[in-house]
Design a protein around this motif. Structure first.
Motif: not given
Length: 388
Positions: A333-358
């Protein structure tokens, strides 16, 4: 004639400790690189899935967020009469007049407060946001001091659980239900009746109007009508585009910070790989001379040592990516710079990230191993055998 890959792999295995230490350094860098990409993707995914493509958001012209916007009742009523708006089964417009308020709540087990969005919605809110599902309790009753909370808010903030009460707007509000918004931004909000919230906070204007057109293809014409109407000072955006735009500032910050850290750490990792490969060349002078004497060309030696460095990088990349993938089970969770409110989100892995990382790990291996490989390839046969 090329040097067999099995021979190159056996050389790495013969120096297991050095290989493990170097691969570990590369893995740490890859872990940081992948984690940043996953964090950025998680943020984008959260905000993009917050909006429905077929929905339209109306806010005050020149306002970037709902917090900055104001839509008075007269303008909201004018919009509600537009012929392009879809009708529900009861013949009423598919439209929700909404108001946004920021309040401060303490986290459970802590006195540390954070800003939370209280969203006043109309009766059509759940129909317009099909990703929002009640998971416990019931929906608030129109005209009552009742609210429903996002599941993540209920877990993390005092007074936001079902059956508990919150005090804001000089009233006591009872949490009568919890909802799950499919990991979208709505998970970080509390919903209540728009008219009741406007009375409590003494507001005479909505923050936005959310609606669904009878035909998504009519958006351009609808947008032109709304923005060209002299009675209105409103701007129309597709809801998905509206929320996607909210991620730009925070996403840019995460990307710059992550890129900076990755560059700094990768320099250290490449230096480590270079030192390892130089040591390997120094310890294998006789072997290099023997290979040259057996007929292997300079380019074969260069290719063999480069391949060895890249195999080392692949091992580090796979290990780092494996550890980074475990972070999908964590929330952030962090502060949304647009609304100045707390925003919760998670880490997301996809095929594009796997390719870029390798690819990133392979580049580190190639850069780190090139100079040592070049040195090995330039050795003269006589000098190499004499040094052995």
């Amino acid at each position: 004639m090329s040097i067999p890959l099995s021979y190159i792999a056996r050389n790495l295995w013969a120096r297991r400790l050095t290989t493990a230490l170097t691969a570990g350094g590369l893995a740490l860098v890859v872990f940081v690189f992948a984690a940043v990409l996953m964090l950025d993707e998680g943020l984008r995914n959260t905000l993009v899935t917050t909006g429905e493509y077929d929905n339209v958001v109306l806010i005050r012209r020149s306002a970037e967020t709902e917090v900055q916007s104001g839509v008075d009742r007269t303008q909201a009523n004018i919009v509600a009469s537009h012929a392009a708006i879809g009708l529900g089964a009861d013949g009423q417009p598919m439209l929700s007049k909404e108001t946004l308020v920021l309040i401060s709540l303490n986290k459970r087990g802590s006195d540390k407060p954070s800003n939370i969005i209280i969203r006043g919605v109309g009766a059509r809110a759940l129909t317009l946001r099909p990703q929002v599902k009640l998971t416990a309790g019931r929906m608030f009753r129109p005209g009552a001091s009742e609210i429903v909370a996002g599941a993540s808010i209920a877990r993390r903030f005092s007074g936001a659980g079902i059956g508990e009460t919150l005090r804001f707007g000089q009233r006591e509000w009872t949490v009568v239900g919890l909802f799950d918004a499919g990991n979208s931004g709505f998970d970080s909000e509390i919903w209540g009746d728009a008219d009741q919230l406007m009375q409590a906070f003494r507001r005479n204007a909505y923050s936005s109007v959310v609606l669904r057109l009878s035909d998504s293809g009519r958006f351009d014409g609808f947008k032109k009508d709304i923005e060209g109407d002299q009675r209105l000072t409103l701007e129309a955006k597709r809801e998905q585009t509206f929320y996607s735009d909210q991620s730009l500032a925070l996403s840019t910050f995460i990307s710059i910070l992550g890129l900076t850290l990755s560059v700094i750490f990768s320099i250290g990792a490449m230096i480590g790989a270079t030192i390892t490969m130089y040591a390997s060349v120094a310890n294998r002078v006789g072997e290099i001379g023997t290979l040259r004497a057996l007929g292997f060309q300079r380019r074969n030696i260069l290719a063999a040592f480069l391949t060895e460095a890249m195999l080392l990088a692949v091992v580090g990349g796979v290990v780092g990516l494996a550890f980074a993938s475990l972070m999908q089970f964590l929330s952030f969770s962090t502060t949304n710079f647009q609304s100045f409110s707390e925003l919760a989100f998670g880490f997301k892995l996809n095929a594009a990230i796997i390719v870029k990382t390798l690819l990133f790990s392979l580049v580190m291996g190639m850069v780190g191993g090139f100079l040592p490989a070049l040195r090995a390839a330039r050795m003269q046969i006589v000098d190499a055998l004499r040094a052995a």
